[in-house]
Design a protein around this motif. Structure first.
Motif, short mmCIF file in Angstrom:
data_model
loop_
_atom_site.label_atom_id
_atom_site.label_comp_id
_atom_site.label_asym_id
_atom_site.label_seq_id
_atom_site.Cartn_x
_atom_site.Cartn_y
_atom_site.Cartn_z
N ASN A 87 15.91 -9.93 -18.26
CA ASN A 87 15.84 -8.49 -18.52
C ASN A 87 14.76 -7.84 -17.68
OD1 ASN A 87 17.81 -8.58 -20.58
ND2 ASN A 87 16.27 -9.17 -22.10
N ILE A 88 14.98 -6.56 -17.39
CA ILE A 88 13.91 -5.69 -16.92
C ILE A 88 13.83 -4.52 -17.89
CG2 ILE A 88 14.23 -6.34 -14.50
CD1 ILE A 88 15.43 -3.59 -14.02
N ILE A 89 12.60 -4.08 -18.15
CA ILE A 89 12.35 -2.96 -19.05
C ILE A 89 11.53 -1.92 -18.31
CG2 ILE A 89 11.36 -2.24 -21.25
CD1 ILE A 89 11.70 -5.06 -22.29
N ILE A 90 11.95 -0.67 -18.42
CA ILE A 90 11.21 0.45 -17.87
C ILE A 90 10.56 1.19 -19.04
CG2 ILE A 90 11.34 2.61 -16.58
CD1 ILE A 90 13.69 1.43 -15.06
N TRP A 91 9.22 1.26 -19.02
CA TRP A 91 8.44 1.84 -20.12
C TRP A 91 7.98 3.23 -19.74
CZ3 TRP A 91 7.94 -1.61 -24.27
CH2 TRP A 91 8.18 -2.95 -23.99
N ASP A 92 8.00 4.14 -20.72
CA ASP A 92 7.53 5.52 -20.53
C ASP A 92 6.12 5.63 -21.09
OD1 ASP A 92 7.15 8.18 -20.20
OD2 ASP A 92 8.79 8.84 -21.49
N LEU A 93 5.11 5.72 -20.21
CA LEU A 93 3.72 5.76 -20.66
C LEU A 93 3.33 7.11 -21.22
CD1 LEU A 93 1.95 3.72 -17.84
CD2 LEU A 93 2.92 2.93 -20.00
N ALA A 94 4.18 8.12 -21.09
CA ALA A 94 3.88 9.43 -21.68
C ALA A 94 4.16 9.47 -23.17
CB ALA A 94 4.69 10.52 -20.97
N SER A 95 4.78 8.44 -23.70
CA SER A 95 5.05 8.40 -25.13
C SER A 95 3.76 8.15 -25.90
CB SER A 95 6.08 7.31 -25.45
OG SER A 95 5.59 6.04 -25.07
N SER A 96 3.73 8.61 -27.14
CA SER A 96 2.52 8.52 -27.96
C SER A 96 2.55 7.30 -28.88
CB SER A 96 2.37 9.79 -28.80
OG SER A 96 3.52 9.98 -29.62
N SER A 97 3.06 6.20 -28.41
CA SER A 97 3.13 4.98 -29.22
C SER A 97 2.66 3.80 -28.39
CB SER A 97 4.57 4.74 -29.70
OG SER A 97 5.45 4.57 -28.60
N ASP A 98 2.28 2.76 -29.08
CA ASP A 98 1.88 1.51 -28.44
C ASP A 98 2.52 0.34 -29.19
OD1 ASP A 98 0.62 -0.22 -26.73
OD2 ASP A 98 -1.27 -0.27 -27.84
N PRO A 99 3.45 -0.39 -28.57
CA PRO A 99 3.90 -0.34 -27.18
C PRO A 99 4.57 1.00 -26.83
CG PRO A 99 4.66 -2.36 -28.27
CD PRO A 99 4.16 -1.44 -29.33
N PRO A 100 4.58 1.35 -25.54
CA PRO A 100 5.23 2.60 -25.14
C PRO A 100 6.73 2.57 -25.42
CG PRO A 100 3.84 1.71 -23.38
CD PRO A 100 3.97 0.63 -24.41
N ARG A 101 7.31 3.74 -25.38
CA ARG A 101 8.75 3.84 -25.62
C ARG A 101 9.51 3.19 -24.47
NH1 ARG A 101 12.82 7.34 -24.08
NH2 ARG A 101 11.32 8.55 -22.84
N ARG A 102 10.54 2.42 -24.83
CA ARG A 102 11.40 1.82 -23.81
C ARG A 102 12.32 2.91 -23.26
NH1 ARG A 102 13.53 -4.20 -25.38
NH2 ARG A 102 11.67 -4.96 -26.44
N HIS A 103 12.18 3.20 -22.01
CA HIS A 103 13.06 4.19 -21.41
C HIS A 103 14.41 3.58 -21.07
CE1 HIS A 103 14.72 6.91 -18.34
NE2 HIS A 103 14.03 7.84 -18.96
N THR A 104 14.38 2.37 -20.53
CA THR A 104 15.61 1.69 -20.14
C THR A 104 15.41 0.19 -20.24
OG1 THR A 104 16.13 3.46 -18.56
CG2 THR A 104 17.35 1.41 -18.33
N THR A 105 16.44 -0.50 -20.70
CA THR A 105 16.47 -1.97 -20.68
C THR A 105 17.76 -2.40 -20.00
OG1 THR A 105 15.21 -2.11 -22.73
CG2 THR A 105 16.43 -4.07 -22.05
N ILE A 106 17.63 -3.21 -18.96
CA ILE A 106 18.79 -3.66 -18.19
C ILE A 106 18.80 -5.19 -18.20
CG2 ILE A 106 20.00 -3.55 -15.98
CD1 ILE A 106 18.40 -1.08 -15.30
N ARG A 107 19.96 -5.76 -18.54
CA ARG A 107 20.11 -7.21 -18.60
C ARG A 107 20.97 -7.70 -17.45
NH1 ARG A 107 19.15 -11.33 -21.99
NH2 ARG A 107 20.58 -13.11 -22.03
N PHE A 108 20.57 -8.83 -16.86
CA PHE A 108 21.27 -9.41 -15.73
C PHE A 108 21.86 -10.76 -16.13
CE2 PHE A 108 18.26 -6.39 -14.11
CZ PHE A 108 18.96 -5.73 -13.12
#
Length: 448
Positions: A87-108
């Motif tokens: 998997n690759i995960i793209i995280w949005d650091l502008a979110s107000s949570s920790d861990p940050p919000r997952r913007h996208t998860t792509i599986r290969f």
């Protein structure tokens, strides 16, 4: 000291350790602004450090196996983590949570060896346009789909070589001219987004190419080979392939086949050590090589502007080095030890006390001081109280974000208006320069 007080003409290479971050990481990378540091851990966690406070500010916990690659988006809002869990995960650091919000998860369909953003990316509506992903198939993925890395021999040796070489295919996306994609065995050059092979170069005597590193300008290329030698090349200017009207014309396009001659060769003539990683300085005038010495933590630095002469060797203790990355704006390095510690190197700058006041002069010995006529006169208490009251009435932002758009500069502006980049400019943008990272305060918990 304030960075604005530094002499811009005295930028040199790092010389000493500034701090050590206990992170449990196997590699670390600075963000484009140079204020944050992302570390990938073998347990599948990514840690983002604030270099000003030297504390972790985000934990990207979403993988079940070790992280193999981390990359930052153009303006540091999004961070990409690739893992052996396919998997690759793209995280949005502008979110107000920790861990940050997952913007996208792509599986290969295979473990991901490496992944990186395109330097001109900032488009989140179609995330698979952002990155180049290389798996152990060996296959590579871009926004246009999947394409196989060249490998005609089906033997086990050939497959392992191509799979290993595929780990460096996306390094071309770090250059300032992201029109070309490089892979190896032999070194091949393809043009995204159509992924058309336009050149094939052979490097005599290099053996297996273990790593590629581009300078910021995109013309200087450093290779790490199995013969324990780092070679630097000056790449030619490639002519773009013509627009094919048919599939037959596309297949008949001639491929440039030449031998590349290195401009410099770097190695350790005494210990003959191999190399784990390489990294160019922001101006491309210095090259750092992380030695694969099992007994010491050593970084070699060469002066490219001075005919590639050896400049210095940085020693960071007895914990062997795994990775090294140069700061995007100044003489700083981040190196990772096999125990997971991140060593941040810098170049100590003598303080210029004369910059604090216009009439201040540094004295080498004691001198008599002549007091000015009104220099130490008492101020009117009424005016002083009024000034303090006005300062107290000013609002203080204690819940806002970290914002310094002056340092969030765009690192790659080459090729503006080029039709090859039109595919990257089709959607709206979220990764803008004025985004803010929310401050999250947790009571009763340590940073690590």
């Amino acid at each position: 000291m304030n960075a604005s007080l530094f002499n811009p003409f005295a930028i040199t290479h790092p010389t000493s350790i500034q701090t050590s971050l206990v992170s449990g990481a196997s590699f670390a990378r600075f963000d484009p602004s140079g204020k944050l540091l992302a570390a990938g851990r073998p347990d599948g966690t990514g840690v983002i450090w604030d270099l000003d406070t030297r504390a972790p500010v985000r934990w990207c916990d979403g993988h079940v196996k070790g992280i193999t690659a981390i990359d930052w988006s153009r303006n540091s809002r999004f961070i990409l983590t690739a893992s052996k869990d396919w998997n690759i995960i793209i995280w949005d650091l502008a979110s107000s949570s920790d861990p940050p919000r997952r913007h996208t998860t792509i599986r290969f369909d295979a473990p991901v060896v490496t992944a990186s953003f395109h330097p001109r990316n900032r488009w989140e509506d179609v995330p698979d346009r952002w990155s180049l992903v290389v798996t152990t198939s060996p296959a590579a993925y871009s926004h246009r789909g999947r394409f196989e890395l060249d490998g005609e021999d089906d033997s086990e040796e050939k497959r392992s070589t191509v799979s290993f070489a595929s780990t460096i295919a996306s390094k071309a996306f770090e250059s300032a001219t992201p029109q070309h994609l490089f892979t190896s065995m032999p070194m091949q050059l393809m043009v995204p987004p159509i992924v058309k092979l336009i050149a094939r170069h052979r490097i005599a005597g290099a053996g297996v190419i273990k790593g590629l590193e581009f300078a910021k300008g995109g013309r200087r290329l450093a290779t790490n080979s199995s013969d324990r030698t780092i070679r630097q090349f000056t790449l030619p200017i490639y002519s773009p392939p013509p627009e094919p009207s048919t599939i037959e014309e596309s297949n008949n396009f001639p491929v440039l086949e030449t031998d590349l001659e290195p401009t410099h060769r770097f190695n350790d003539p005494i210990s003959k050590v191999a190399w784990h990683a390489m990294s160019y300085s922001p101006d491309g005038e210095w090259l750092a090589g992380g030695a694969a010495d099992p007994a010491t933590h050593k970084i070699y630095i060469w002066d490219i502007s001075n005919d590639g002469q050896f400049a210095s060797a940085l020693e960071g203790g007895r914990e062997p080095l795994l990775h090294v990355h140069w700061h995007p704006h100044g003489p700083r390095l981040a190196s990772t030890t096999n125990q997971g510690d991140i060593l941040v190197w810098h170049c100590p700058t003598p303080e210029r006390w004369g910059a604090f006041a216009g009439g201040f002069e540094e004295a080498d010995e004691n001198v008599w001081y002549e007091e000015g006529e009104s220099e130490f006169d008492l101020e009117d208490e009424t005016e002083l109280a009024l000034r303090k009251k006005l300062q107290e009435d000013e609002g203080v932002d204690i819940v806002g974000g970290i914002e310094d758009s002056g340092l969030l500069t765009t690192s790659n502006e080459v090729g503006l208006g080029d039709p090859d980049f039109e595919w990257a400019d089709e959607e709206g943008e979220l990764d803008h320069q004025n985004w803010k990272m929310k401050i999250i305060m947790v009571d009763g918990e340590d940073g690590y």
